[in-house]
Design a protein around this motif. Structure first.
Motif, PDB file in Angstrom:
ATOM      1  N   UNK A   1     -91.549 107.705 -23.312  1.00 42.38           N
ATOM      2  CA  UNK A   1     -92.168 106.349 -24.265  1.00 42.38           C
ATOM      3  C   UNK A   1     -91.013 105.266 -23.698  1.00 42.38           C
ATOM      4  N   UNK A   2     -89.447 105.623 -23.560  1.00 46.45           N
ATOM      5  CA  UNK A   2     -88.857 105.243 -22.291  1.00 46.45           C
ATOM      6  C   UNK A   2     -88.737 104.749 -21.185  1.00 46.45           C
ATOM      7  N   UNK A   3     -89.189 105.491 -20.494  1.00 43.53           N
ATOM      8  CA  UNK A   3     -89.413 105.049 -18.927  1.00 43.53           C
ATOM      9  C   UNK A   3     -91.237 104.174 -19.242  1.00 43.53           C
ATOM     10  N   UNK A   4     -92.137 105.108 -19.297  1.00 42.80           N
ATOM     11  CA  UNK A   4     -93.018 104.817 -19.097  1.00 42.80           C
ATOM     12  C   UNK A   4     -93.757 104.214 -20.593  1.00 42.80           C
ATOM     13  N   UNK A   5     -93.694 103.798 -21.943  1.00 45.82           N
ATOM     14  CA  UNK A   5     -94.165 103.572 -22.680  1.00 45.82           C
ATOM     15  C   UNK A   5     -94.191 102.517 -22.718  1.00 45.82           C
ATOM     16  N   UNK A   6     -95.842 101.751 -23.233  1.00 43.82           N
ATOM     17  CA  UNK A   6     -96.120 100.410 -23.961  1.00 43.82           C
ATOM     18  C   UNK A   6     -94.696  99.789 -25.027  1.00 43.82           C
ATOM     19  N   UNK A   7     -95.284  98.111 -24.759  1.00 46.03           N
ATOM     20  CA  UNK A   7     -94.317  97.823 -25.877  1.00 46.03           C
ATOM     21  C   UNK A   7     -94.617  96.850 -26.940  1.00 46.03           C
ATOM     22  N   UNK A   8     -95.655  96.374 -26.878  1.00 48.79           N
ATOM     23  CA  UNK A   8     -96.974  95.468 -27.515  1.00 48.79           C
ATOM     24  C   UNK A   8     -97.863  95.945 -27.994  1.00 48.79           C
ATOM     25  N   UNK A   9     -97.592  95.936 -29.304  1.00 50.24           N
ATOM     26  CA  UNK A   9     -98.471  95.913 -30.419  1.00 50.24           C
ATOM     27  C   UNK A   9    -100.512  95.880 -29.569  1.00 50.24           C
ATOM     28  N   UNK A  10     -99.598  94.497 -29.291  1.00 48.29           N
ATOM     29  CA  UNK A  10    -101.455  94.294 -28.420  1.00 48.29           C
ATOM     30  C   UNK A  10    -102.215  95.173 -27.225  1.00 48.29           C
ATOM     31  N   UNK A  11    -101.250  95.834 -26.967  1.00 47.66           N
ATOM     32  CA  UNK A  11    -101.096  96.724 -25.893  1.00 47.66           C
ATOM     33  C   UNK A  11    -102.235  98.170 -25.982  1.00 47.66           C
ATOM     34  N   UNK A  12    -103.797  97.744 -26.226  1.00 49.94           N
ATOM     35  CA  UNK A  12    -104.725  99.013 -26.366  1.00 49.94           C
ATOM     36  C   UNK A  12    -104.718  99.774 -25.590  1.00 49.94           C
ATOM     37  N   UNK A  13    -105.057  99.733 -24.089  1.00 46.32           N
ATOM     38  CA  UNK A  13    -104.921 100.064 -22.676  1.00 46.32           C
ATOM     39  C   UNK A  13    -103.312 101.184 -22.470  1.00 46.32           C
ATOM     40  N   UNK A  14    -102.089 100.298 -22.410  1.00 47.01           N
ATOM     41  CA  UNK A  14    -100.747 100.883 -22.892  1.00 47.01           C
ATOM     42  C   UNK A  14    -100.626 102.101 -23.591  1.00 47.01           C
TER      43      UNK A  14
END
Length: 150
Positions: A66-79
């Motif tokens: 998560x720290x290296x490759x995670x998403x950070x926006x709650x709107x990022x459904x694809x991420x």
């Protein structure tokens, strides 16, 4: 065995818990100093506070991922979907290799413990515990996953 796997195993043998060992091995990639990495993983030892639930090494894999490759926006459904797929892949690899991702099952314990006091790290402790190998395994799988996405 990768350098990260060896390093994670060494951290465990120094006395860090399973999660801390994995997180510390990848602290530079995760942008963490050693103290922050150790604190971040400190609650996840013994299958989360010695409850013997999800293995700390597995939790460490997921924290670093998560720290290296995670998403950070709650709107990022694809991420989110991509990240969850990575987590499930790593969990599956670990389970296929070791039989479970649950601490008590990996240790052959009948049930969880509510005793928060960890066992002393003695030679006998290290002989009866597969944790150093499990930590190395988790770090190996994580290293392979991170290398694919460089």
């Amino acid at each position: 065995m990768s350098e990260k796997a060896l390093l994670a195993g060494r951290y465990f043998k120094e006395g860090y818990n399973c999660c801390q060992s994995v997180v510390l091995a990848f602290a530079p990639e995760a942008g963490l100093d050693e103290k922050t990495a150790a604190r971040l993983g400190s609650s996840f030892g013994g299958g989360m506070g010695r409850l013997r639930e999800v293995c700390g090494a597995v939790s460490g894999m997921f924290l670093v991922l998560g720290l290296v490759q995670g998403y950070d926006s709650p709107a990022d459904a694809c991420g989110k979907a991509v990240q969850y797929a990575r987590v499930q892949k790593l969990a599956r690899q670990f389970r296929d290799e070791n039989g479970s991702i649950v601490c008590r099952e990996l240790l052959g314990l009948a049930e969880h413990t509510s005793c928060p006091v960890p066992e002393k790290r003695t030679k006998a402790y290290y002989r009866k515990r597969p944790c150093a190998e499990l930590v190395a395994c988790a770090a190996e799988f994580l290293d392979q996953e991170l290398q694919k996405n460089i």
